[in-house]
Every structure is written in structure tokens, then in C-alpha cells.
Design a protein around this motif. Structure first.
Motif, short mmCIF file in Angstrom:
data_model
loop_
_atom_site.label_atom_id
_atom_site.label_comp_id
_atom_site.label_asym_id
_atom_site.label_seq_id
_atom_site.Cartn_x
_atom_site.Cartn_y
_atom_site.Cartn_z
N ALA A 185 1.05 -0.82 -0.45
CA ALA A 185 0.56 -0.40 -0.05
C ALA A 185 0.67 1.60 0.04
N ALA A 186 2.12 1.25 0.40
CA ALA A 186 2.68 2.51 0.91
C ALA A 186 3.56 1.77 -0.54
N ASP A 187 3.47 1.32 -1.49
CA ASP A 187 4.45 1.89 -2.68
C ASP A 187 3.66 2.27 -3.37
N ALA A 219 -4.45 5.92 6.49
CA ALA A 219 -3.57 6.94 7.15
C ALA A 219 -2.11 6.08 8.03
N ILE A 220 -2.13 4.79 8.20
CA ILE A 220 -0.98 4.10 8.39
C ILE A 220 -0.06 3.76 6.73
N THR A 221 -0.73 3.89 6.00
CA THR A 221 0.31 3.80 4.53
C THR A 221 0.25 5.02 4.09
N ALA A 222 0.13 6.40 4.68
CA ALA A 222 0.19 7.71 4.38
C ALA A 222 1.59 8.20 5.22
N LEU A 223 1.51 6.89 6.93
CA LEU A 223 3.28 7.44 7.43
C LEU A 223 3.91 6.55 7.05
N ASN A 224 3.46 5.72 6.46
CA ASN A 224 4.80 4.62 6.23
C ASN A 224 5.65 5.05 4.94
N THR A 225 4.76 6.00 3.70
CA THR A 225 5.27 6.52 2.81
C THR A 225 6.05 7.36 3.36
N LEU A 229 9.60 4.93 3.48
CA LEU A 229 10.22 5.00 2.69
C LEU A 229 10.37 6.94 2.42
N GLY A 230 10.02 7.75 2.83
CA GLY A 230 11.17 9.29 2.96
C GLY A 230 10.64 9.97 1.58
N VAL A 231 8.75 9.52 1.15
CA VAL A 231 8.52 9.93 0.10
C VAL A 231 8.77 11.56 0.82
N PRO A 232 9.25 12.65 -0.46
CA PRO A 232 8.79 14.08 0.37
C PRO A 232 7.85 15.20 0.11
N VAL A 233 7.06 15.42 0.77
CA VAL A 233 5.92 16.09 0.89
C VAL A 233 6.08 16.51 1.71
N LYS A 234 5.16 17.91 2.33
CA LYS A 234 5.37 19.44 2.64
C LYS A 234 3.88 18.65 4.32
N ALA A 235 3.75 18.02 4.42
CA ALA A 235 2.53 17.82 5.35
C ALA A 235 2.08 16.26 5.33
N VAL A 236 0.96 16.02 6.99
CA VAL A 236 1.13 14.35 6.83
C VAL A 236 0.15 14.33 7.73
N VAL A 237 -1.36 13.38 7.16
CA VAL A 237 -2.35 13.62 8.20
C VAL A 237 -2.82 12.34 8.48
N SER A 238 -3.03 11.58 9.10
CA SER A 238 -2.94 10.48 9.97
C SER A 238 -4.22 10.21 10.86
N LEU A 239 -5.61 10.03 10.23
CA LEU A 239 -7.30 9.42 10.98
C LEU A 239 -7.61 8.54 11.22
N SER A 240 -6.57 8.39 12.78
CA SER A 240 -6.75 7.45 13.57
C SER A 240 -5.11 6.12 13.05
N GLY A 241 -4.30 6.36 12.53
CA GLY A 241 -3.03 5.50 11.95
C GLY A 241 -2.27 5.07 13.13
N GLY A 242 -0.75 4.58 13.43
CA GLY A 242 -0.63 4.63 13.35
C GLY A 242 0.81 3.68 13.17
#
Length: 335
Positions: A185-187, A219-225, A229-242
Motif C-alpha cells: 500500500a505504501a509503494d 493513515a498507516i499507509t500515509a505514515l509509511n509512505t 519510504l521517505g517520499v518528500p512531502v510537506k505535511a502528513v495527516v493521520s486519521l486513526s493510524g499508527g
């Protein structure tokens, strides 16, 4: 304020949903929205078995703000991923209802963000039943040990989802499929981020102002990505992830994007612990993480629900996200 104190204060005095505010009305709606569905953003292996593999198209829906009939250009953007324990869900209007509470779909969030001036992309990604293949080898030094990640207490909720779906309990084979799906999913989200950047002009996006987000498995996927993986972004939003999959204590680096971590007051134990560890992992590398609680709710909550933060600010979930995105990405085209 300490977590426990926040929860007690929320239980005593917090309103559950902003009075008179429907989920779709919580954000300022300056713009019309145009939606383009089922855009192919990549291809990835599925059906991994001794008989070989095949590839399937990965799809996203693009939500763009429109003024005077013309889609806006040079917009900040967010890519969103749905939840469903890596077993179910979709990128559209799919919602969950549990104990009288219903969450908001990724389509709901994207429409709200686009009305507020952001380009939003709701993605699909490979799920466990597809038996996804990995597009990169796993580095044991960068991931949560499999035995820890798949310990019974950590997959209790996933087993419940399987029961709800009339699937058999995990065995060694399906546990491996689930383990691989977390990384697959992160890939997929990483491919989506690359697609949005490379096609930025076509979709009216400023490729340098990109955020990732999602709910639960998304949300887990966004955090993992972002942090695994270190994909460069400016912000991350996790709704009930971890934390699940990548070991964010090892993979997070100084200078990575700040995160907004939202969860329900009565969320699953894995989410409570996972959010706590995510915040600690980021803080350990000097990465900012804001935590907000949704009082009175468990894992599922609508985006109109009031949230409370450690700074004792009070705002609906979607408005808090927009305020966070504004602070990290900005709403206006770059001069």
C-alpha cells in the motif's frame, strides 16, 4: 496537557459534534469542484503465487477547485487513502458505521478540501485478497519485526474484520499476504505521489506543495509512505493510524514533514498506542507532530465532529486539517 487529562476533560465538557453543522458544511466552500474518476496512476503486481504474477492498474479520483467554470492552477494538493484494515474499502463514497457512529468517506474529505481550494486525490491501493507483490525488498533494519507486528494483540481488530467479512482466521499464508499488503500500500501511495508531481500542470497542482493523508489503514499507509519510504512531502495527516510495517523510530529523519495525528477518544488500543509511538518517533528526530482527540467517539467519526488538541483548541476535524494544511502548504498560488 497530558493524554489522560485531555480525555477526562473531553468526556466531561466536550461537545461531540458542532451544533447545527453537517459534515459537508464544516469547511468554507469558496469553490465549485470538478471530479475526474478512475485515472490510472500506475501498475503493480498482484496474484503472487507459484504460478507467477500479473499487474493491475492503480486508480485515483481527482478533485479540483473551480472558479468561474475554470479549474484553478498551481494549487497545493493532498493525496488521501481510505481505511478498511487492508481488507476492504474504496476510494469513493464508502463509509463505515459502528455503534451508531459513521465516518466520512475519502470522497467527502476530498470534496471538502477542493471546495477550500486544494486539489485532492483519492487513491485505491492493493488489498490483501489481491495477494500483492512487493516492488522493493524489505530491509529488516527499517521495519517492525514481523513477529511483533503480527502478534495476536496487534491484529485482534484485523481478525474481527475478517470475521465480519466471513473470512477464515489468519493462517501462516494469509498472515504473509497481510504483512506484504502493508508495504505494498505504501509503494502504491508513493507511485501516486510521483504521478501527481509529474503531471502537476495537467491537474493544476504545485508539485512542491504536496501532502499525504488517510484514515485507519490509509493513515498507516500515509505514515509509511512519508516516514518509512521517505517520499518528500510537506505535511502528513493521520486519521486513526499508527506505526505498522516500517519502524518509524529508525526511518524518520530530521527535516521530514510535520504530522497531524487525529484519533477518537475511545479508539482501538492499537491506534492509541500506535499514535503515541508515532508522535514519539517523530519527536525523537525533531519532526513536529500535533495530536488531536475526537471526544466521545471510537474509531469511526464524521469529519464534522469536534476535535480537541493538546493546546486546548477546539474545531471540527476537517477544519483542523484545513488549518494544518494552510499552515504547511498555503492556499494561494505561489507568487
Amino acid at each position: 496537557m497530558a493524554f489522560r487529562e485531555m480525555m477526562i476533560a473531553a468526556a466531561i465538557g466536550g461537545a461531540l459534534v458542532a451544533p447545527g453543522v453537517a459534515a459537508q458544511d464544516v469547511a468554507k466552500r469558496d469553490y465549485d469542484v470538478i471530479v475526474t474518476r478512475d485515472i490510472v496512476y500506475g501498475r503493480a503486481p498482484v496474484g503472487v503465487s507459484t504460478d507467477g504474477v500479473k499487474a493491475r492498474d492503480l486508480l485515483l479520483d481527482a478533485y479540483r477547485p473551480v472558479a468561474d467554470g475554470t479549474p484553478l492552477a498551481d494549487r497545493p494538493a493532498i493525496i488521501m487513502a481510505f481505511g478498511g484494515a487492508f481488507h476492504r474499502g474504496n476510494k469513493g463514497d464508502f463509509v463505515f458505521t459502528s455503534e451508531g457512529a459513521q465516518d466520512s468517506s475519502m470522497a467527502d474529505y476530498c470534496r471538502t478540501f477542493a471546495r477550500a481550494g486544494y486539489a485532492c486525490f483519492s487513491i485505491d491501493y492493493r488489498l490483501i485478497h489481491e495477494v500483492p507483490g512487493l516492488v522493493r525488498p524489505l530491509d529488516d533494519k527499517r521495519i517492525v519485526p514481523r513477529a511483533m507486528n503480527l502478534a495476536p494483540q496487534n491484529i485482534e481488530r484485523i481478525e474481527e474484520v475478517r470475521r465480519l467479512m466471513a473470512l477464515p482466521p489468519f493462517d501462516e499464508t494469509t498472515l504473509t499476504h497481510y504483512w506484504h499488503t502493508t508495504f505494498a500500500a505504501a509503494d502504491d501511495m508513493a507511485m501516486a505521489a510521483n504521478f501527481v508531481r509529474t503531471r502537476a500542470a495537467e491537474y493544476g497542482v504545485d508539485g512542491e506543495r504536496l501532502a499525504l493523508g488517510g484514515f485507519s489503514a490509509g493513515a498507516i499507509t500515509a505514515l509509511n509512505t512519508a516516514y518509512g519510504l521517505g517520499v518528500p512531502v510537506k505535511a502528513v495527516v493521520s486519521l486513526s493510524g499508527g506505526i505498522s510495517g516500517y519502524n518509524l523510530y529508525e526511518t524518520t529523519q530530521s527535516g521530514m514533514a510535520p504530522a497531524l495525528l487525529i484519533l477518537g477518544q475511545n479508539d482501538f488500543a492499537g491506534v492509541l498506542n500506535g499514535t503515541r509511538h508515532t508522535a514519539a518517533a517523530l519527536a525523537g528526530k525533531g519532526v513536529a507532530a500535533e495530536i488531536a482527540w475526537v471526544p466521545g467517539f471510537g474509531h469511526f467519526y464524521p469529519m464534522g465532529s469536534v476535535s480537541l488538541s493538546d493546546e486546548v483548541s477546539r474545531s471540527p476535524v476537517s477544519e483542523r486539517i484545513l488549518q494544518f494544511l494552510d499552515s504547511q502548504l498555503g492556499k494561494k498560488p505561489r507568487e
